[in-house]
Design a protein around this motif. Structure first.
Motif, PDB file in Angstrom:
ATOM      1  N   SER A 162       0.833  -1.200   0.000  1.00 11.46           N
ATOM      2  CA  SER A 162       0.000   0.000   0.000  1.00 11.46           C
ATOM      3  C   SER A 162       0.866   1.247   0.000  1.00 11.46           C
ATOM      4  N   MET A 163       0.287   2.338  -0.448  1.00 16.44           N
ATOM      5  CA  MET A 163       0.963   3.639  -0.451  1.00 16.44           C
ATOM      6  C   MET A 163       0.660   4.358   0.857  1.00 16.44           C
ATOM      7  N   GLU A 164       1.676   4.984   1.410  1.00 16.67           N
ATOM      8  CA  GLU A 164       1.504   5.703   2.664  1.00 16.67           C
ATOM      9  C   GLU A 164       2.191   7.057   2.586  1.00 16.67           C
ATOM     10  N   ALA A 165       1.582   8.046   3.264  1.00 16.67           N
ATOM     11  CA  ALA A 165       2.167   9.388   3.331  1.00 16.67           C
ATOM     12  C   ALA A 165       1.591  10.111   4.532  1.00 16.67           C
ATOM     13  N   PHE A 166       2.461  10.741   5.311  1.00 15.37           N
ATOM     14  CA  PHE A 166       2.056  11.507   6.486  1.00 15.37           C
ATOM     15  C   PHE A 166       1.181  10.682   7.431  1.00 15.37           C
TER      16      PHE A 166
END
Length: 477
Positions: free
Chosen positions: A366-370
């Protein structure tokens, strides 16, 4: 319903049917309604600009030039086939000014604001229309994951932010620009008009200039250029970002993921673009080579900010090195923030694609940010936007190249500037044959309407699939 409306031959029968048809279109697909409204508005502005009263010499403007200008105005692009400072009369300038404001804010958003002012309430249908105008994900028919930057319950506040921020920012920039223009030798009356004209064109990221010299009149007035740059940046981050930041100015941790991605990616592109321009153009005597170090750094930042949709320029773009033109192509194609006056595929699209590449390189699912996880459907949307944008640019470049036989670098630049509604030009647009003008007009229209909105409007509504086919992995790369 009145007897006149029931009667097929009644005076109100046709208007009533038209109104019901429009109501059904708006209810079933806000995306199709957006396309319909934008197109209708372009036609209205075209008719107004053709009128002899709109031109300075009192003659009718040719259809290709009037249509091209109308599309550029409503799509807040800034490209033009005529001299905007001398061709139009006061009436024509007024049409351009109003059209830019409507196009910059968004037809649906403006309609919702007016409806809220008149009725003092905002119905569910108006909220859906306004939300779809600020978020392409809402344009889809059927259920949509609730990952929006602005929820339906927040739309009333968002619309107030749109109206107040546009009025406040343009007003403040205009008032601050006025004494600077007077100090630069522009007559007081002209300086007052030019100041608010520039503020509107900067905040809407259009790039039209009211005087024939453009920014050359105050090319070294860094205070005035800084004000224009600030207005462009504020207009390009997007109304949802302004809404979130103003509500939580002292609490950045409460900012939405969309806000953080937009501000972070925009700042990185601004600095990175300036550094690249500085490295490529510092020794070019026709651009920055004749300036001192401080002026060169400032002009590099100014060009970096304008390249992502501002459209203003203190230099002749045709004098840039081909390498710098290619960098500008990239920045224009990316554009600004979602639900903003800027164009392009949007900075959040680039951020999502980059995060997907990072996640794949690290072997993450999965993509993750902040501290947040981004769902896979957002990645599919980002890929669709980038792919459709590249397709539109490629087709437009091929067609215009075939028509004009001009330099590929200049043709590509003009097409990307049209698609990204940027407005920077190498000078080619002013010398295009009529056929190429129509092609660029369509490109501007598609860029402003939005690749996602256009794709959704043309595609069928989502259908429920009750089966799953066998899985098989093709070889990629």
């Amino acid at each position: 319903m009145s007897t006149t409306e029931r009667s097929p031959g009644g005076a109100l029968a046709v208007p009533s049917r038209i109104r019901r048809s429009l109501d059904q279109v708006a209810r079933r697909s806000p995306a199709r309604f957006a396309i319909l409204v934008f197109t209708a508005l372009i036609l209205v502005v075209t008719v107004l600009l053709i009128l002899p009263v709109s031109s300075a010499d009192g003659t009718a403007t040719d259809l290709p030039d009037a249509l091209f200008t109308a599309v550029s105005v409503i799509c807040v692009t800034g490209l033009t086939t005529v001299d905007m400072a001398t061709h139009w009369s006061t009436f024509g300038d007024t049409v351009v000014y109003v059209g830019v404001q409507v196009g910059g804010i968004g037809v649906l958003t403006l309609a919702s604001i007016l409806g809220m002012v008149v009725t003092r309430r905002l119905g569910l249908r108006s909220r859906l229309m306004a939300a779809s105008d600020t978020n392409p994900l809402r344009a889809h028919a059927g259920p949509v994951p609730e990952v929006q930057a602005v929820r339906l319950s927040d739309v009333r506040g968002l619309l107030r932010t749109v109206a107040l921020s546009a009025l406040a920012i343009e007003g403040a920039i205009g008032l601050l620009l006025f004494p600077r223009l007077v100090a630069d030798g522009i007559p007081v009356r002209d300086a007052f008009f030019d100041a608010f004209y520039y503020s509107a064109m900067a905040f809407t990221n259009t790039g039209f200039t009211p005087n024939a010299q453009g920014l050359d009149a105050f090319a070294h007035d860094y205070a005035a250029l800084t004000l224009i740059m600030i207005a462009v940046i504020l207009g390009s981050v997007g109304f949802p970002v302004i809404y979130v930041v103003t509500r939580n100015l002292r609490h950045p941790r409460r900012w939405s993921l969309h806000t953080k991605l937009t501000l972070t990616t925009s700042a990185i592109l601004l600095v990175l673009g300036a550094v690249v321009y500085l490295a490529l153009e510092y020794d070019n005597p026709r651009t920055f080579g004749h300036d001192d170090a401080g002026a060169t750094v400032f002009q590099s930042f100014f060009l970096s900010a304008m390249s992502r949709s501002g459209g203003f320029s203190t230099i002749d773009i045709a004098h840039l090195h081909d390498s710098s033109l290619l960098v500008t192509d990239m920045l224009m194609f990316i554009g600004g923030g979602s639900a903003s006056t800027a164009g392009g595929i949007k900075v959040t699209t680039l951020a999502v694609l980059f995060l997907a590449a990072v996640a794949e390189a690290r072997g993450r699912r999965s993509m993750e940010a902040f501290g947040r996880r981004i769902p896979s459907d957002v990645l599919r949307l980002a890929v669709s936007v980038a792919l459709w944008g590249a397709t539109i640019v490629a087709v437009g470049t091929i067609v215009v190249q075939q028509i004009t036989r001009e330099s590929l670098s200049h043709v590509l630049f003009e097409v990307i500037s049209a698609f990204a509604t940027c407005g920077l030009s190498t000078g080619l647009t002013g010398h295009l044959p009529d056929a190429a003008k129509y092609v660029l007009a369509v490109t501007m229209w598609m860029g402003r309407v939005g690749t996602v909105t256009l794709a959704v409007a043309l595609a069928q509504s989502q259908r429920r699939q009750l089966f799953t086919r066998p899985e098989e992995r093709p070889i990629v790369g």
